[in-house]
Write a protein that holds these residues in place. Structure first.
Motif, PDB file in Angstrom:
ATOM      1  N   PRO A 146       7.643  -7.427  -0.257  1.00 44.31           N
ATOM      2  CA  PRO A 146       8.165  -8.049  -1.613  1.00 44.31           C
ATOM      3  C   PRO A 146       9.115  -7.227  -2.005  1.00 44.31           C
ATOM      4  CG  PRO A 146       6.127  -6.797  -1.551  1.00 44.31           C
ATOM      5  CD  PRO A 146       6.519  -6.794   0.025  1.00 44.31           C
ATOM      6  N   ARG A 147       9.753  -7.688  -3.101  1.00 41.64           N
ATOM      7  CA  ARG A 147      10.451  -6.801  -3.781  1.00 41.64           C
ATOM      8  C   ARG A 147      10.040  -6.569  -5.160  1.00 41.64           C
ATOM      9  NH1 ARG A 147      16.073  -7.488  -2.439  1.00 41.64           N
ATOM     10  NH2 ARG A 147      16.427  -6.451  -4.352  1.00 41.64           N
ATOM     11  N   LEU A 148       9.851  -5.220  -5.539  1.00 38.19           N
ATOM     12  CA  LEU A 148       9.236  -4.541  -6.576  1.00 38.19           C
ATOM     13  C   LEU A 148      10.038  -3.974  -7.635  1.00 38.19           C
ATOM     14  CD1 LEU A 148       6.013  -2.844  -5.223  1.00 38.19           C
ATOM     15  CD2 LEU A 148       6.076  -4.765  -6.641  1.00 38.19           C
ATOM     16  N   PRO A 149       9.960  -3.915  -8.755  1.00 35.78           N
ATOM     17  CA  PRO A 149      10.826  -3.301  -9.591  1.00 35.78           C
ATOM     18  C   PRO A 149      11.076  -1.767  -9.188  1.00 35.78           C
ATOM     19  CG  PRO A 149       9.042  -4.461 -10.943  1.00 35.78           C
ATOM     20  CD  PRO A 149       8.705  -4.548  -9.471  1.00 35.78           C
ATOM     21  N   VAL A 150      12.291  -1.537  -9.421  1.00 34.90           N
ATOM     22  CA  VAL A 150      12.623  -0.062  -8.971  1.00 34.90           C
ATOM     23  C   VAL A 150      12.098   0.816  -9.758  1.00 34.90           C
ATOM     24  CG1 VAL A 150      14.746   1.301  -8.949  1.00 34.90           C
ATOM     25  CG2 VAL A 150      14.877  -0.791  -8.522  1.00 34.90           C
ATOM     26  N   GLY A 151      11.333   1.684  -9.193  1.00 36.55           N
ATOM     27  CA  GLY A 151      10.688   2.894  -9.823  1.00 36.55           C
ATOM     28  C   GLY A 151       9.136   2.359  -9.893  1.00 36.55           C
ATOM     29  N   VAL A 152       8.751   1.015  -9.603  1.00 36.69           N
ATOM     30  CA  VAL A 152       7.066   0.854  -9.556  1.00 36.69           C
ATOM     31  C   VAL A 152       6.496   0.996  -8.166  1.00 36.69           C
ATOM     32  CG1 VAL A 152       5.721  -1.213  -9.780  1.00 36.69           C
ATOM     33  CG2 VAL A 152       7.542  -0.665 -11.610  1.00 36.69           C
ATOM     34  N   GLU A 153       5.263   1.674  -8.094  1.00 34.93           N
ATOM     35  CA  GLU A 153       4.719   2.026  -7.086  1.00 34.93           C
ATOM     36  C   GLU A 153       4.162   0.743  -6.410  1.00 34.93           C
ATOM     37  OE1 GLU A 153       1.993   5.061  -7.442  1.00 34.93           O
ATOM     38  OE2 GLU A 153       3.767   6.530  -7.868  1.00 34.93           O
ATOM     39  N   TRP A 154       3.669   0.759  -5.193  1.00 38.30           N
ATOM     40  CA  TRP A 154       3.178  -0.415  -4.524  1.00 38.30           C
ATOM     41  C   TRP A 154       1.746  -0.641  -5.058  1.00 38.30           C
ATOM     42  CZ3 TRP A 154       4.845  -3.066  -0.227  1.00 38.30           C
ATOM     43  CH2 TRP A 154       4.027  -4.135   0.330  1.00 38.30           C
ATOM     44  N   PRO A 155       1.337  -1.691  -5.422  1.00 45.09           N
ATOM     45  CA  PRO A 155      -0.167  -1.873  -6.091  1.00 45.09           C
ATOM     46  C   PRO A 155      -1.263  -1.256  -5.134  1.00 45.09           C
ATOM     47  CG  PRO A 155       1.309  -3.753  -6.352  1.00 45.09           C
ATOM     48  CD  PRO A 155       2.040  -3.182  -5.538  1.00 45.09           C
ATOM     49  N   SER A 156      -2.189  -0.533  -5.795  1.00 43.76           N
ATOM     50  CA  SER A 156      -3.451  -0.182  -5.021  1.00 43.76           C
ATOM     51  C   SER A 156      -4.735  -0.283  -5.738  1.00 43.76           C
ATOM     52  CB  SER A 156      -3.048   1.388  -4.758  1.00 43.76           C
ATOM     53  OG  SER A 156      -3.136   1.920  -6.146  1.00 43.76           O
ATOM     54  N   SER A 157      -5.806  -0.099  -4.941  1.00 43.89           N
ATOM     55  CA  SER A 157      -6.898  -0.491  -5.417  1.00 43.89           C
ATOM     56  C   SER A 157      -7.410   0.861  -6.255  1.00 43.89           C
ATOM     57  CB  SER A 157      -8.020  -0.565  -4.183  1.00 43.89           C
ATOM     58  OG  SER A 157      -8.088   0.662  -3.476  1.00 43.89           O
ATOM     59  N   ALA A 158      -8.652   0.805  -7.051  1.00 42.64           N
ATOM     60  CA  ALA A 158      -9.014   1.900  -7.590  1.00 42.64           C
ATOM     61  C   ALA A 158      -9.123   3.166  -7.124  1.00 42.64           C
ATOM     62  CB  ALA A 158     -10.191   1.675  -8.269  1.00 42.64           C
ATOM     63  N   ASN A 159      -9.136   3.196  -5.686  1.00 44.73           N
ATOM     64  CA  ASN A 159      -9.507   4.358  -5.010  1.00 44.73           C
ATOM     65  C   ASN A 159      -8.193   4.826  -4.187  1.00 44.73           C
ATOM     66  OD1 ASN A 159      -9.022   2.660  -2.912  1.00 44.73           O
ATOM     67  ND2 ASN A 159     -11.019   2.496  -2.215  1.00 44.73           N
ATOM     68  N   GLY A 160      -6.992   4.309  -4.857  1.00 43.50           N
ATOM     69  CA  GLY A 160      -5.880   4.709  -4.216  1.00 43.50           C
ATOM     70  C   GLY A 160      -5.292   3.939  -3.084  1.00 43.50           C
ATOM     71  N   SER A 161      -5.952   3.290  -2.311  1.00 44.46           N
ATOM     72  CA  SER A 161      -5.641   2.508  -1.257  1.00 44.46           C
ATOM     73  C   SER A 161      -4.623   1.171  -1.474  1.00 44.46           C
ATOM     74  CB  SER A 161      -6.724   1.938  -0.433  1.00 44.46           C
ATOM     75  OG  SER A 161      -7.825   2.853  -0.160  1.00 44.46           O
ATOM     76  N   PRO A 162      -3.394   1.348  -0.680  1.00 40.99           N
ATOM     77  CA  PRO A 162      -2.492   0.356  -0.985  1.00 40.99           C
ATOM     78  C   PRO A 162      -3.023  -1.148  -0.963  1.00 40.99           C
ATOM     79  CG  PRO A 162      -1.871   1.493   0.774  1.00 40.99           C
ATOM     80  CD  PRO A 162      -3.018   2.051   0.198  1.00 40.99           C
ATOM     81  N   LEU A 163      -2.730  -2.112  -1.450  1.00 39.70           N
ATOM     82  CA  LEU A 163      -3.388  -3.448  -1.209  1.00 39.70           C
ATOM     83  C   LEU A 163      -2.366  -4.395  -0.267  1.00 39.70           C
ATOM     84  CD1 LEU A 163      -4.654  -4.276  -4.777  1.00 39.70           C
ATOM     85  CD2 LEU A 163      -6.027  -3.590  -2.904  1.00 39.70           C
ATOM     86  N   PRO A 164      -2.668  -4.913   0.569  1.00 38.91           N
ATOM     87  CA  PRO A 164      -1.787  -5.786   1.342  1.00 38.91           C
ATOM     88  C   PRO A 164      -1.185  -7.202   0.479  1.00 38.91           C
ATOM     89  CG  PRO A 164      -3.838  -5.712   2.474  1.00 38.91           C
ATOM     90  CD  PRO A 164      -3.880  -5.026   1.294  1.00 38.91           C
ATOM     91  N   PHE A 165       0.129  -7.260   0.907  1.00 37.78           N
ATOM     92  CA  PHE A 165       0.856  -8.354   0.054  1.00 37.78           C
ATOM     93  C   PHE A 165       0.655  -9.522   0.679  1.00 37.78           C
ATOM     94  CE2 PHE A 165       5.176 -10.520   0.232  1.00 37.78           C
ATOM     95  CZ  PHE A 165       5.039 -10.997  -1.038  1.00 37.78           C
ATOM     96  N   VAL A 166       0.365 -10.436  -0.130  1.00 38.35           N
ATOM     97  CA  VAL A 166       0.148 -11.871   0.468  1.00 38.35           C
ATOM     98  C   VAL A 166       1.322 -12.883   0.271  1.00 38.35           C
ATOM     99  CG1 VAL A 166      -1.192 -14.110   0.145  1.00 38.35           C
ATOM    100  CG2 VAL A 166      -2.284 -11.768  -0.234  1.00 38.35           C
TER     101      VAL A 166
END
Length: 285
Positions: free
Chosen positions: A51-71
């Motif tokens: 995916p293309r995320l806004p510059v400076g925005v971190e990859w979305p993660s769960s409450a425990n900090g695990s990165p969420l797979p991109f769909v």
């Protein structure tokens, strides 16, 4: 003329009773079905890949900090418009889901723990994001609008009294369904991603709307409020939710057995409050 008016005029011309036309049209929904791009079609999104995320925005993660797979992602400006589905007119929608954890997650938090929807406004500077592991194979998506009817239309056996009463009022449901199919023939497009419409029923577990209803019952009980779980009240509540909420996205995952469904209220969708959506992962076996 929008599609609802097109249906009402066609049904009137066929001589169907006015009250049935109104009630039946109220059950019609129009959904955007996105499938693999074919020759000559416009690309409006992607399934898998990076995916293309806004510059400076971190990859979305769960409450425990695990990165969420991109769909998947869709370019809202290129999506065909579907009546009754107030998707953003521009920008990009990105969908993330950890399906294995989401399958067992309770519906108690203010936002899903293992799912995210990110709206990137038009004009935002973006860059390909570095995510967890190797990205899945990217597939380009094109889209069309399909007419969708609730599953209960045409059925004889009901577990919801409200739906049974509605079915009894639609004496010409089969003929009206045939008219809708005639006006909007199926596009013969395998849908990797569906926006809007009604929830698909996958596997044998409760539907997302039943789960949402029962979560509300439990919440009221724990808060000491009057318990609405008697059959009649629960039927009314579940039907109300189907009228006020819509599937923002439905999709198969990288698993052969997990299916994702993101629900959002029509009010939250119109206001772009995507953090308030609810995620339901269903198991097909």
């Amino acid at each position: 003329m929008d599609r609802y008016e097109q249906f009402r005029r066609a049904a009137t011309d066929r001589g169907f009773p006015d009250d049935e036309i109104v009630k039946f049209a109220d059950q019609l929904r129009f959904a955007v079905w996105a499938g693999i791009t074919r020759d000559g079609e416009q690309v409006m999104g992607q399934f898998g890949g990076v995916p293309r995320l806004p510059v400076g925005v971190e990859w979305p993660s769960s409450a425990n900090g695990s990165p969420l797979p991109f769909v998947a992602s869709v370019d809202c400006a290129l999506l065909p418009r579907a009546e009754g589905l107030a998707l953003p007119e521009d920008g990009t929608l990105l969908f993330f889901l950890q399906h294995e954890d989401d399958l067992f997650a309770p519906l108690t938090a203010d936002e899903p723990e293992f799912a995210r929807v990110v709206h990137v406004p038009a004009g935002t500077e973006t860059a390909p994001a570095a995510g967890p592991g190797e990205p899945g194979g990217e597939r380009s998506l094109s889209a069309s609008v399909e007419v969708v009817l609730p599953r209960w239309i045409g059925e004889d056996d009901f577990d919801n009294g409200v739906l049974e009463d509605l079915a009894g009022e639609l004496q010409h449901a089969e003929e009206l369904s045939e008219l809708a199919d005639e006006l909007w023939p199926e596009q013969d497009r395998g849908a990797w991603l569906r926006l809007g419409g009604y929830c698909s029923r996958i596997g044998g577990q409760d539907t997302p709307f039943t789960q949402l209803t029962m979560a509300g019952v439990r919440s009221r009980h724990e808060a000491g409020l009057p318990d609405p779980e008697r059959f009649g009240a629960s039927d009314v509540e579940e039907y109300r939710l189907t009228r006020e909420w819509v599937p923002l996205a439905q999709f198969y995952t990288e698993s052969d057995y997990h299916y994702g469904c993101f629900l959002i209220s029509t009010d939250d969708l119109a206001a772009k409050r995507f953090e308030r959506m609810r995620s339901f992962t269903m198991f097909s076996e």
